[in-house]
Design an enzyme around this catalytic site. Structure first.
Site, PDB file in Angstrom:
ATOM      1  N   GLU A 156      23.759  -4.428 -10.813  1.00 62.26           N
ATOM      2  CA  GLU A 156      23.389  -3.846 -12.100  1.00 62.26           C
ATOM      3  C   GLU A 156      23.716  -4.818 -13.247  1.00 62.26           C
ATOM      4  OE1 GLU A 156      26.072  -1.540 -14.390  1.00 62.26           O
ATOM      5  OE2 GLU A 156      27.172  -0.897 -12.596  1.00 62.26           O
TER       6      GLU A 156
ATOM      7  N   LYS B 240      34.151   7.020 -11.962  1.00 55.11           N
ATOM      8  CA  LYS B 240      35.140   6.739 -12.998  1.00 55.11           C
ATOM      9  C   LYS B 240      36.270   7.769 -12.908  1.00 55.11           C
ATOM     10  CE  LYS B 240      32.628   3.485 -15.081  1.00 55.11           C
ATOM     11  NZ  LYS B 240      31.357   3.595 -14.392  1.00 55.11           N
TER      12      LYS B 240
END
Length: 799
Positions: A55, A197
């Site tokens: 990414e 996360k």
């Protein structure tokens, strides 16, 4: 990696019959005005090599410039060093790009923080691409969701990243759920991350993924029994993982089954943060709680929530979160590459089980169509001669340099839109387009020979053309350039003259390219011997240069011929895919191709081709042979290693990438390696012969990093030197990068055969390459005016 593989048994492929699966596997989006897949990635996918998607949001919205450039370079290097092909995915000038070049990555990372550089998920892609047609151009970093979608459109199955988005705390009121989760529910790409996360609601995230039908597992990483789903910065979250994955082979088997069953959702493999970098869960929880509290107080919601919290975590942890972030991303990408490697092996084995042809098995050379090749390999030092029944003429004139390889007719088609045309940039598919078409003579071997010819060497180009219009044009052009043409053989139909057709858009950027090199791909050891070497010249050449457009057998035949006449032998790898032809089961006996009985004296790979050569040798188990160990031991490398002296002699960046280390490991097979590093220069890695005066030269002492200590009669030591360019051409000065590496090798050969050492030849070859960088020709005609005294006013980087 050996530790990871210990005790692991690869699964057996079960036969199946599903024509739909093979069909679906080919349904990938073609390059168009909104979507482009790089040539390297396309080639890798077509030949079943392991490809890993990367990414770019982390570069545009995670790390500042130039730290983001360094991270991008590191992650691509991690993929290459572990045997994969990186496909960095992002949006540049309103075009989604899969497999970004170094120049494109730099442009994107430089734009971080600018107003027209966006964070792009699935919903944003049509917006930024479509507005390009309205004259508004955007750059963008692809999120996990955006990267998954674009990777799937290109046909990429594995994606390595940092941490997944998820269900935010309080989502039952805010409905703040990352699009990453929805994408995993509808896009069949396997994502390797360090969980999600840690400031998210991990139990609800796993519950949502279950609802979406996403398979979730966590790598055991050496642990026994059930394990926790990781919490990004910490290895444990207190939440049990749905499943536990032992290793990369198990992960690849799951992905292979998932794709075979045509399940249209994704997979998530959680990779715990490395032990040495992880922050204890208790310590991190207090930091996260405070960061979330401040985000709520500041009103940071939606797409602004995650960047705000990450910035606060960095601040509250006093910067401890940053090295953890780097370490886990690197570990995830490394693991993703190994999984991709194992998956490629399973996919190719499945093709073979189903009777479908396959062009590549990772680390395995395909069997030769010739029943016996050994009979065509002459003994070293013998005179090569075979009776021939061929009616084709043999050459009898002499030349200092023989260059064997591709001679091609190149067509460059530049889109030239008519005034008022709806598309002023990109040509349209499935119809005729107005264009300016230029024809020239090219091919790797031709360019090498032309450069040496321009510098005053007598050169014979050995190649083949078809009995066709293109072949006659090529022969006429070659003769007009004043080069010897008696090494060009005309082969009857169905052989066709090699051709390369490049279709460029109005900005001269490549839209589509087609290459037909089949005339060399059908060569065998016998055909080389009968067609070109049946009547060798009275005066043997001083150098024989071979490019990798030939088959493995043909490459070896040309190199053995050079050895038989005591000529300098050089190998030009051409591309990552073709570089590996240098190694094969036909030339990997314990003694036959290892110094001092090596095939090639010199090779000139670029960074990626060097890695391909290294990985091929490693996968073929060549680094475990007794004769390889003998040479490596004789180099005299100290037990403490060479990391510090290598960093001083080359650069810490190159050492971190493993470039000099890979070169050293290849020296027993190719004792002089010249690795082309673009603007960073040329890295010379050389095995010093015993008794070489360089060992006692005070001027060269700084480059002699190891000396033989076991009295080996052949090996004297190790020489490593980085030739940094004196000046790098700016973008406005560069006219064309085509043929730059070829020019370098041609100039190098011309200089060495005139009596100079390779160390003295490199700067002049760099200068010659620089002239071609500024020329519209693949080989600059200005080479004719260069002298061979080694003096110069400037040096240039080569690509």
């Amino acid at each position: 990696m050996n530790c990871l593989r210990k005790g692991i048994v690869r699964p057996t492929i079960a036969l199946r019959s599903s024509p739909l699966t093979a069909l679906n596997a080919r349904r990938h989006l073609a390059n168009n005005g909104f979507f482009r897949v790089s040539e390297e990635v396309r080639e890798a996918l077509n030949s079943r090599k392991p490809v890993v998607a990367l990414e770019t949001t982390i570069y545009t919205h995670g790390f500042p410039y130039p730290e983001n450039v360094a991270l991008a370079s590191l992650l691509e290097s991690v993929v290459r060093v572990n045997g994969g092909v990186p496909a960095t995915i992002g949006i540049l000038d309103g075009i989604a790009r899969v497999g970004m070049s170094p120049e494109e990555i730099i442009r994107l990372t430089e734009s971080a923080g600018k107003k027209n550089t966006l964070k792009l998920s699935r919903r944003d892609l049509s917006y930024v691409c479509g507005l390009r047609l309205a004259g508004k151009t955007f750059n963008g970093g692809s999120t996990i969701a955006g990267t998954m979608l674009l990777a799937h459109l290109a046909g990429i199955k594995i994606f390595g990243t940092g941490g997944l988005g998820g269900v935010h705390r309080g989502a039952e009121s805010s409905m703040d759920i990352s699009a990453d989760l929805t994408e995993l529910g509808r896009t069949p790409v396997a994502v390797i991350s360090s969980g999600c996360k840690s400031f998210l609601d991990i139990p609800r995230t796993l519950e949502y993924l279950e609802t979406e039908g996403v398979g979730v597992g966590t790598f055991a990483d050496g642990r026994k029994g059930d394990v926790n789903f990781p919490a990004f910065y910490s290895r444990d979250s207190g939440v049990k993982s749905p499943t536990t994955i032992a290793d990369e082979i198990e992960a690849a088997a799951i992905i292979h089954a998932h794709n075979s069953l045509e399940i249209q959702s994704g997979l998530l493999f959680a990779n715990p943060c490395p032990i040495e970098a992880a922050i204890p869960q208790g310590e991190m929880d207090s930091v996260i709680e405070e960061a979330i509290r401040q985000a709520e107080a500041s009103g940071a919601t939606g797409k602004d929530n995650t960047p705000f919290i990450l910035a606060k975590i960095k601040e509250l942890s006093k910067g401890k979160s940053i090295p953890v972030n780097r370490a886990l991303i690197e570990a995830n990408v490394r693991r993703a590459t190994i999984v991709a490697r194992e998956l490629a092996t399973l996919d190719v084995k499945q093709d073979q089980a189903q009777g479908r042809p396959s062009t590549h098995i990772p680390g395995v050379e395909q069997p030769s169509p010739v029943s016996s090749y050994v009979e065509y390999i002459p003994n070293i030092g013998s005179t090569l001669h075979r009776e021939t029944t061929s009616t084709l003429p043999s050459y009898t004139s002499s030349a200092d340099i023989v260059v064997a390889g591709a001679l091609a007719v190149d067509f460059s088609c530049d889109y030239a839109p008519l005034p008022g045309s709806g598309n002023q940039i990109d040509p349209s598919f499935h119809t005729s387009n107005p264009a300016a078409i230029h024809q020239s003579l090219g091919g790797v071997a031709h360019n090498i020979a032309k450069a040496a010819h321009y510098l005053g060497s007598s050169v014979r180009l050995c190649s083949a053309i078809g009995d066709d219009l293109s072949g006659r044009a090529a022969l006429s052009q070659l003769q007009s350039e004043g080069m010897q043409s008696d090494g060009i053989k005309v082969l009857s139909a169905p052989n066709r003259t090699a051709q390369y057709v490049a279709v460029n858009n109005a900005d001269k950027d490549l839209t589509l390219a087609m290459a037909d090199m089949s005339i060399l791909e059908s060569s065998t050891g016998a055909s080389i011997s009968d067609t070109w070497l049946s009547s060798p010249p009275n005066t043997p050449p001083r150098a024989v240069i071979v490019d990798a457009n030939w088959t493995t057998e043909a490459i070896h035949m040309w190199l053995w011929y050079g050895k038989s006449v005591n000529a300098l032998t050089a190998f030009e790898p051409v591309s990552m895919a073709k570089a590996t032809r240098f190694f094969s089961p036909l030339a990997t006996s314990d003694q036959a191709t290892v110094f001092p009985n090596h095939l090639a004296d010199i090779a000139t790979p670029n960074l990626h081709e060097l890695t391909a050569l290294h990985n091929k040798a490693q996968d073929s188990d060549l680094f475990n042979s007794k004769s390889w160990f003998r040479v490596i031991d004789a180099l005299g490398i100290p037990s403490s290693g060479l990391r510090v002296p290598l960093s001083v002699t080359t650069s810490p960046e190159l050492v971190d990438q493993g470039i000099p280390q890979q070169s050293i490991k290849l020296l027993p097979f190719i004792p002089t390696l010249l690795t082309k590093l673009g603007p960073r220069g040329v890295l010379l890695t050389k095995l010093i012969r015993a008794g070489d005066p360089i060992l006692s030269s005070p001027d060269e002492a700084q480059y002699v990093l190891a000396r033989c200590g076991n009295n080996d009669p052949e090996v004297g030591g190790l020489y490593i030197r980085l030739f940094v360019p004196e000046r790098i051409l700016g973008p406005g000065e560069i006219i064309s990068v085509n043929g730059i590496g070829d020019t370098f090798l041609g100039a190098l050969a011309a200089t060495i055969t005139s009596g100079r050492r390779v160390e003295d030849a490199i700067p002049l070859a760099q200068r010659a390459a620089g002239l071609s960088l500024r020329s519209r020709e693949s080989v600059s005609p200005e080479l004719k005016s260069m002298n061979m005294n080694g003096s110069m006013d400037f040096e240039f980087a080569i690509r």
